[in-house]
Design an enzyme around this catalytic site. Structure first.
Site, PDB file in Angstrom:
ATOM      1  N   ASP A  11       0.853  -1.188   0.000  1.00  0.00           N
ATOM      2  CA  ASP A  11       0.000   0.000   0.000  1.00  0.00           C
ATOM      3  C   ASP A  11       0.891   1.241   0.000  1.00  0.00           C
ATOM      4  OD1 ASP A  11      -2.103   1.712   0.144  1.00  0.00           O
ATOM      5  OD2 ASP A  11      -2.872   1.018   2.064  1.00  0.00           O
ATOM      6  N   ASP A 109      -2.753   2.715  -6.006  1.00  0.00           N
ATOM      7  CA  ASP A 109      -1.839   2.741  -4.870  1.00  0.00           C
ATOM      8  C   ASP A 109      -1.765   1.442  -4.080  1.00  0.00           C
ATOM      9  OD1 ASP A 109      -4.385   2.876  -3.862  1.00  0.00           O
ATOM     10  OD2 ASP A 109      -3.984   4.509  -2.447  1.00  0.00           O
ATOM     11  N   GLU A 110      -2.277   0.347  -4.614  1.00  0.00           N
ATOM     12  CA  GLU A 110      -2.206  -0.890  -3.842  1.00  0.00           C
ATOM     13  C   GLU A 110      -2.199  -2.120  -4.737  1.00  0.00           C
ATOM     14  OE1 GLU A 110      -5.664  -1.885  -1.450  1.00  0.00           O
ATOM     15  OE2 GLU A 110      -6.886  -0.464  -2.591  1.00  0.00           O
TER      16      GLU A 110
END
Length: 346
Positions: A11, A109-110
């Site tokens: 993350d 973002d992950e």
């Protein structure tokens, strides 16, 4: 240590803000808020993200920029730049894929990473170092036996840390937390669980599956207990993510009351999503229209198309037909048009 299957959740830390700080290094260490056009005086625009320095003042994602300005007058406001974030995300995912692991991207973002290893902390540290060395971005890594555990663990790891959450420490870490601490249980479901006397993860884990099924349905009810026991999906799917649809929406600086003006905006939004679909090489099978009335009542209607299409005229007509099913008896502050695509194998 013996080799076994692990799932890691990577993350990226304050991703959008971090990308902006790389572009504006003079802002490092300062409160920065990213959202909309970057003008906090513009009404009805919200923060996409904020740096930790801004969060210390109570600023958070989804907050109106005007409120963010009141809470943190010294903050620097920047406009949102999705193409830049997408490019940065692609660089990070390329770094992850250079490792002998399985990578499932879940957003800008992950990503989940699957690997059969004997030391997941060592892999997590190597991933963090490689991402930082090649992109200058930091990430937190959660380690678990399934996606649910890994996802929760990465939150405990923030910022830039590593945390392991497994069956071995699940009860110690999670049992006393509220049910909405679980991934997949939000405030609404948590409130309904509380009405049944189920306030904590431990209480939900001990609940009767049949009783839960009676209140939440035969699938969701037992699933909530399953989550409370620390269970979850354990497969990392490496097939490329394919969008199932697309949407466009507009929040207006002043409420709309004229029906013709509302219709013109809906037709325009439908034209935009038609262009997006054509650019993506996808055909549309369903059209939805979202209307947010003042002060904050949101309604959505949808219609299935008779045949897949990317024709802007057809989509605009369908959107206007759906709009006709709304009672436009209140001022309108937001309009949106969304479409569902055919899947590639259809």
């Amino acid at each position: 240590m013996s080799t076994r299957d692990w799932i890691l959740h990577v993350d990226l830390d304050q991703f959008i803000a971090a990308v902006e700080i790389l572009r504006h290094p003079e802002l490092r260490g300062k409160p920065v808020v990213v959202g909309g056009s970057g003008d906090p005086a513009q009404p009805r625009t919200v923060a996409a993200t904020a740096t930790y320095e801004a969060r210390e003042h109570g600023v958070h994602s989804g907050m109106p920029l005007r409120t963010a300005l009141r809470r943190c007058p010294e903050a620097v406001f920047l406009p949102s730049d999705p193409p830049a974030y997408e490019a940065a995300s692609e660089r990070v995912m390329a770094v992850l894929r250079d490792f002998p692991v399985r990578v499932e991207v879940w957003g800008w973002d992950e990503a989940f990473v699957g690997a059969a290893i004997d030391d997941p902390e060592a892999l997590a540290a190597a991933l963090q170092q490689a991402v930082h060395d090649r992109t200058e971005l930091s990430c937190s890594v959660g380690i678990g036996e399934n996606k649910h555990q890994a996802k929760l663990a990465s939150a405990f790891a923030k910022p830039a840390g590593i945390y392991r959450l497994t069956g071995a420490n699940w009860a110690e870490v999670m049992n006393d937390r509220p049910t909405d601490a679980l991934w997949g249980i939000g405030a609404r479901i948590s409130k309904r669980l509380a009405a049944l006397g189920l306030h904590t993860v431990a209480q939900l884990a001990a609940a009767d599956p049949a009783e839960l099924a009676g209140h939440f349905g035969p699938t969701n009810g037992p699933w909530y207990r399953y989550l409370a026991l620390g269970k979850g999906e354990a497969e990392v799917v490496t097939t490329p993510w394919i969008a199932r649809g697309h949407s466009r929406e507009t929040t207006f600086p002043h409420d709309l009351t004229d029906r013709d003006e509302i219709a013109r905006h809906v037709a325009g939004l439908a034209g935009h999503v038609a262009q997006d679909a054509a650019a993506a090489g996808r055909e549309v099978i369903r059209v939805s229209v979202k209307v947010r009335f003042a002060p904050f009542l949101t309604r959505t209607r949808q219609s299935k198309l008779p045949a897949p299409t990317t024709d802007a005229g057809v989509l605009s007509a369908a959107a206007l037909s759906v709009l006709g099913r709304f009672d436009l008896d209140r001022p309108v502050r937001l309009l949106g048009v969304a479409v569902d695509y055919t899947l590639p194998d259809q």
